[in-house]
Every structure is written in C-alpha cells, then in structure tokens.
Motif scaffolding. Sequence first.
Motif, mmCIF file in Angstrom:
data_model
loop_
_atom_site.group_PDB
_atom_site.id
_atom_site.type_symbol
_atom_site.label_atom_id
_atom_site.label_comp_id
_atom_site.label_asym_id
_atom_site.label_seq_id
_atom_site.Cartn_x
_atom_site.Cartn_y
_atom_site.Cartn_z
ATOM 1 N N PRO A 216 -61.725 -0.133 55.293
ATOM 2 C CA PRO A 216 -60.714 0.880 54.946
ATOM 3 C C PRO A 216 -59.889 0.500 53.728
ATOM 4 N N TYR A 217 -59.607 -0.774 53.574
ATOM 5 C CA TYR A 217 -58.774 -1.218 52.456
ATOM 6 C C TYR A 217 -59.563 -1.247 51.153
ATOM 7 N N VAL A 218 -60.845 -1.559 51.256
ATOM 8 C CA VAL A 218 -61.718 -1.431 50.080
ATOM 9 C C VAL A 218 -61.787 0.023 49.645
ATOM 10 N N GLY A 219 -61.837 0.924 50.631
ATOM 11 C CA GLY A 219 -61.872 2.354 50.323
ATOM 12 C C GLY A 219 -60.621 2.811 49.592
ATOM 13 N N VAL A 220 -59.455 2.317 50.023
ATOM 14 C CA VAL A 220 -58.205 2.677 49.346
ATOM 15 C C VAL A 220 -58.226 2.164 47.912
ATOM 16 N N ALA A 221 -58.655 0.915 47.723
ATOM 17 C CA ALA A 221 -58.723 0.350 46.370
ATOM 18 C C ALA A 221 -59.681 1.135 45.483
ATOM 19 N N CYS A 222 -60.751 1.634 46.081
ATOM 20 C CA CYS A 222 -61.757 2.356 45.301
ATOM 21 C C CYS A 222 -61.267 3.731 44.839
ATOM 22 N N LEU A 223 -60.132 4.195 45.347
ATOM 23 C CA LEU A 223 -59.533 5.395 44.766
ATOM 24 C C LEU A 223 -59.185 5.146 43.303
ATOM 25 N N GLY A 224 -58.806 3.899 42.984
ATOM 26 C CA GLY A 224 -58.576 3.538 41.592
ATOM 27 C C GLY A 224 -59.851 3.617 40.775
ATOM 28 N N ALA A 225 -60.980 3.228 41.376
ATOM 29 C CA ALA A 225 -62.265 3.322 40.682
ATOM 30 C C ALA A 225 -62.677 4.775 40.470
ATOM 31 N N ILE A 226 -62.409 5.631 41.467
ATOM 32 C CA ILE A 226 -62.701 7.062 41.322
ATOM 33 C C ILE A 226 -61.903 7.650 40.167
ATOM 34 N N LEU A 227 -60.624 7.290 40.095
ATOM 35 C CA LEU A 227 -59.785 7.798 39.010
ATOM 36 C C LEU A 227 -60.250 7.279 37.653
ATOM 37 N N PHE A 228 -60.705 6.038 37.612
ATOM 38 C CA PHE A 228 -61.294 5.458 36.418
ATOM 39 C C PHE A 228 -62.412 6.364 35.912
ATOM 40 N N GLY B 173 -50.061 12.514 27.691
ATOM 41 C CA GLY B 173 -50.642 12.497 29.030
ATOM 42 C C GLY B 173 -51.904 11.664 29.106
ATOM 43 N N ARG B 174 -52.768 11.814 28.117
ATOM 44 C CA ARG B 174 -54.007 11.037 28.098
ATOM 45 C C ARG B 174 -53.721 9.547 27.901
ATOM 46 N N LEU B 175 -52.719 9.227 27.085
ATOM 47 C CA LEU B 175 -52.364 7.826 26.865
ATOM 48 C C LEU B 175 -51.863 7.185 28.155
ATOM 49 N N LEU B 176 -50.996 7.895 28.879
ATOM 50 C CA LEU B 176 -50.481 7.365 30.144
ATOM 51 C C LEU B 176 -51.598 7.224 31.180
ATOM 52 N N ALA B 177 -52.463 8.223 31.261
ATOM 53 C CA ALA B 177 -53.594 8.125 32.187
ATOM 54 C C ALA B 177 -54.485 6.950 31.819
ATOM 55 N N GLY B 178 -54.642 6.702 30.515
ATOM 56 C CA GLY B 178 -55.438 5.562 30.073
ATOM 57 C C GLY B 178 -54.823 4.236 30.491
ATOM 58 N N ILE B 179 -53.497 4.120 30.367
ATOM 59 C CA ILE B 179 -52.829 2.903 30.842
ATOM 60 C C ILE B 179 -53.094 2.709 32.329
ATOM 61 N N GLY B 180 -53.043 3.804 33.082
ATOM 62 C CA GLY B 180 -53.292 3.726 34.523
ATOM 63 C C GLY B 180 -54.689 3.256 34.858
ATOM 64 N N ILE B 181 -55.706 3.825 34.207
ATOM 65 C CA ILE B 181 -57.074 3.419 34.546
ATOM 66 C C ILE B 181 -57.381 2.033 33.977
ATOM 67 N N GLY B 182 -56.660 1.618 32.911
ATOM 68 C CA GLY B 182 -56.833 0.265 32.416
ATOM 69 C C GLY B 182 -56.352 -0.759 33.429
ATOM 70 N N ILE B 183 -55.199 -0.488 34.037
ATOM 71 C CA ILE B 183 -54.699 -1.368 35.101
ATOM 72 C C ILE B 183 -55.658 -1.360 36.288
ATOM 73 N N SER B 184 -56.149 -0.183 36.647
ATOM 74 C CA SER B 184 -57.102 -0.074 37.764
ATOM 75 C C SER B 184 -58.360 -0.878 37.497
ATOM 76 N N SER B 185 -58.854 -0.825 36.274
ATOM 77 C CA SER B 185 -60.091 -1.537 35.957
ATOM 78 C C SER B 185 -59.939 -3.039 36.145
ATOM 79 N N ALA B 186 -58.717 -3.553 36.019
ATOM 80 C CA ALA B 186 -58.481 -4.980 36.197
ATOM 81 C C ALA B 186 -58.247 -5.363 37.654
ATOM 82 N N ILE B 187 -57.517 -4.546 38.394
ATOM 83 C CA ILE B 187 -57.100 -4.977 39.736
ATOM 84 C C ILE B 187 -58.041 -4.524 40.850
ATOM 85 N N VAL B 188 -58.817 -3.467 40.638
ATOM 86 C CA VAL B 188 -59.721 -3.025 41.710
ATOM 87 C C VAL B 188 -60.769 -4.087 42.027
#
Length: 497
Positions: A113-125, A209-224
């Motif tokens: 379940p916790y891997v699934g929650v983390a993978c929401l970041g991968a989906i957004l990526f 908006g795209r720049l902020l979303a990019g910062i978000g998926i950049g963080i996700s790409s590192a921590i997921v």
Amino acid sequence: MMQAAAIAGKGSILAASELHIHHRRGLAGLGAFWGGSSGPNNVWIPKGGYCCGSLPFGSSLNPGGEMAPLRTGVEGIFRSRGKPRWVRVQASSGDLEDAPEKLQAKSSGTVLPYVGVACLGAILFGYHLGVVNGALEYLSRDLGITENAVLQGWVVSSLLAGATVGSFAGGALADKFGRTRTFQLDAIPLVVGAFLSATSQSVRTMLIGRLLAGIGIGISSAIVPLYISEISPTEIRGALGSVNQLFICIGILAALVAGLPLAGNPLWWRTMFGIAIVPSVLMALGMAISPESPRWLFQQGKLSQAETAIRKLFGKEKVAEVMKDLKAGGQGSTESDASWFDLFSKRYRTVVSVGAALFLFQQLAGINAVVYYSTSVFRSAGIASDVAASALVGASNVFGTAIASSLMDRQGRKSLLITSFTGMAASMLLLSLSFSWKVLAPYSRILAVLGTVLYVLSFSLGAGPVPALLLPEIFASRIRAKAVALSLGMHWLRIGI
C-alpha cells in the motif's frame, strides 16, 4: 502491483551441492562458500535464499541498505535468480545462534500500500510529461500562440526546466525533512502548477504553472525510487523498484487517453491539466499515514520511531532483525551525510559517474523525442488519429515495463540493459530506413508504426526501469539521496537540452 513471492518450503527437492557458511565479524550477513561435509551442524536451506531464490544468501532483510558483494556467477547487483532448490548449510562453530534468526517465517507486514502511495508521484511524473502532447495544438489556439513556435516550445520545455531544479532539490529535502514529509511538500507545486495550467488565460500563467509542475515532478523523480528502495524487502526490491517506471508509463498512457475527447471538445485541454490535481492531493494525504523510511529514522537517531516503522512495514517479528542490519550497516560508517562536493571526491566520483552516465545514455537514446513527437511520426506515416496512435505507444510502454518487472530479479539488471539498448538500436534503424529507402516506400507507413512501437517496447524492457532502480542500490548510504538527485538532475538537464 507486484505481489511478494511465497517463501520456498515443503516439497522442494534437496540438491546435492553444499554451502559452507563462515561467519565474518563486522558483516551484516554471512559469507557463502562452496565446500564442507556432512556433520551435526548441517542445516537445509533454500539455495539462493528466500522467496523463490530472490534473496541472495548472506544478505538479510535490509531496506535500502548497502549491498554486500556477491559471488554467485553474476557479480553484484547484476545477479540472476534461479529456481528454488534446497541446499545443505554447514555452520561453523559458534554460528548456530545466528542461523534461526536467518530462517524466520515470512513477515506479517506489507509494503505494497505504501509503495502504491509513492507511485502516485510516478503517475504524476508520466502524466505531466505526456499531457502536453495532445493538448499543445488546442491550448496554442486558445492562448493565441498558434503561429508562434518559440512560445509553444517554451510551454513544453518549461516543465523540463522546473524538473531539473526540482530533482536537485529533492535529495536535500529528503535528507533534511525525511521521505514522507518531502512527498507532502512536493504536493504543493504539483497542485498549484496543475491549477494554474488548467485556468491560464495567458501564456505567462501557463509557463508559471508548467514550471511549478516541473519542480514537483523533479522532486518526485528523486524521492519515489529512493523511498521505494528503502522500504522494500531485498527479495522483492527489483520488482517493486521497476514498478516506479511502470507507473510512469501508466501516467503517460493516462495523459494520452485523456486527450481522446479533444477532437469533440477543444476546451477539454483545461480539464486534462486539472485532472493532475487529484493524484497530487491523494499523494499528500496518503503520505500522512505512510511510515517513514526506517533507514532515515535510524540515521537521525530516532530508534523507537524506526522500530515502529519496521513493525508497520514488515511485522513485529522482523523488528529485531532489521534493526540489527541497520546497526551493522552503520558500524562501518559513522560519518555524517556527504556534502555535494563529496560526490566528486576520489572516493565516490566513479560510482557517481556511473549513475549519471546511466541516465545520460537513457536520454541520448531519444526516448523523449519519440514520446513528444509520436503524433507527428504517425501523421507523416498516414495514421489518421494522432491521439489513438500515441495511446498505442503508451500501451507498448506499459506492456514492456510490466514484462521487465517480472524479469528484473530473474534475469538481472545488466542483461536487461543490454537487451534493451540493442532492441532500441535495431528499432531506430528500422524507423529511419522506412523513411529514407525508396525501396521501402510502399511499406513506410506500417514500418514507421512498427519501428516506433518496437523502440518504445525495447526501452521499457531495460533502459527505462533499470537506472532508477539501480541508483539506490549502488550508492552508499551517506551519499545516496544527493547522488540520486545529481544523477536525475543530469537526466532532466539532458532532456531540456
């Protein structure tokens, strides 16, 4: 989502080979050597370890820990997983007290379940990468930049610029605030960026908006991948690690499918961007109830919280074992977390260069050109429905990654990388020849589609999932978060260029 394999048990055939175990002081596991003879201290265990051979004997359940050197025919992390067989273990004098601890029953906890929650970041990526593919033409018309190719390019590349910044910041945030708290902080730019993109009435608002979303998926790409690696049992870490790439592919596919109503509703592009708010909020809420990485808690000296996290992830019967492994892993390294400059020291620069090179070659292979411009490729090949054709590419990506997930612990990382890059080269050659050789002109349409699909399929078999899985495995604990962030920064920098 991959399910953990059952522990090898009754009905297995005893192998004739023997494994002589020697205890080494200072190591978390046991060193394995061939030889030995029958005796009173012999114990039968599954050859290759537990979980159908997926856990190498001599390494214990060690979430995110350093990998001990393996000598089982394939070196290090590039090992293969064989079928479960029983072999006889002869424990040296004084080692029998350690044997029962290594032969514990399957844990009662679950990480899925916790891997699934983390993978929401991968989906957004994946979703933010793919959403502009179908929406660009319609948002350009709505924002009045149809004839301005430069601004259209900025709409695409602003996401990548933000992702480069976010990937470098992700490692530092994860070290300072912890993995789960960083996920929650990451939801802020993801939600705000998606909202601004969906409601933009000008190009400036869209770019912000795209720049902020990019910062978000950049963080996700590192921590997921970092979080998944640190909460996953060793025996299924390969499968769960590749799930990250699988959900990135699902995110890309979801973005392509979300664009299907565009033909009938030109303003649908706003809804496409707004959809990304939902998984961002769910990720923040899910991380509020997800356990923190036991390794990070241990490094912060929060031992009681680390035990609570282990109990939640693996079950109470694994607490003593995992805590012992964490302490053993920390005995040889009492140093503080490395600085950014330490990554380039003689001690670490080789392994850091390998990690950065993996992502560099991944991007140099041209996967993003295929994703971003797949509609143009299919249009030039005479395919009528651009979005449907791109959805076919996304489906190929998901299918290939699902296959890679099942093969990751069986075939090893190295063999999948070789197969993947070879298939990509052959597919790209087929794609280029379909447009350049006149003799192939009558078949250019079908060959272009076939070459593109085979290329994406080959990429998803190894070049896509392996690098993100490999990085947390090859980096030492004190440099892991920053080294992963640096490697992913190179990844995003190369995409932007």
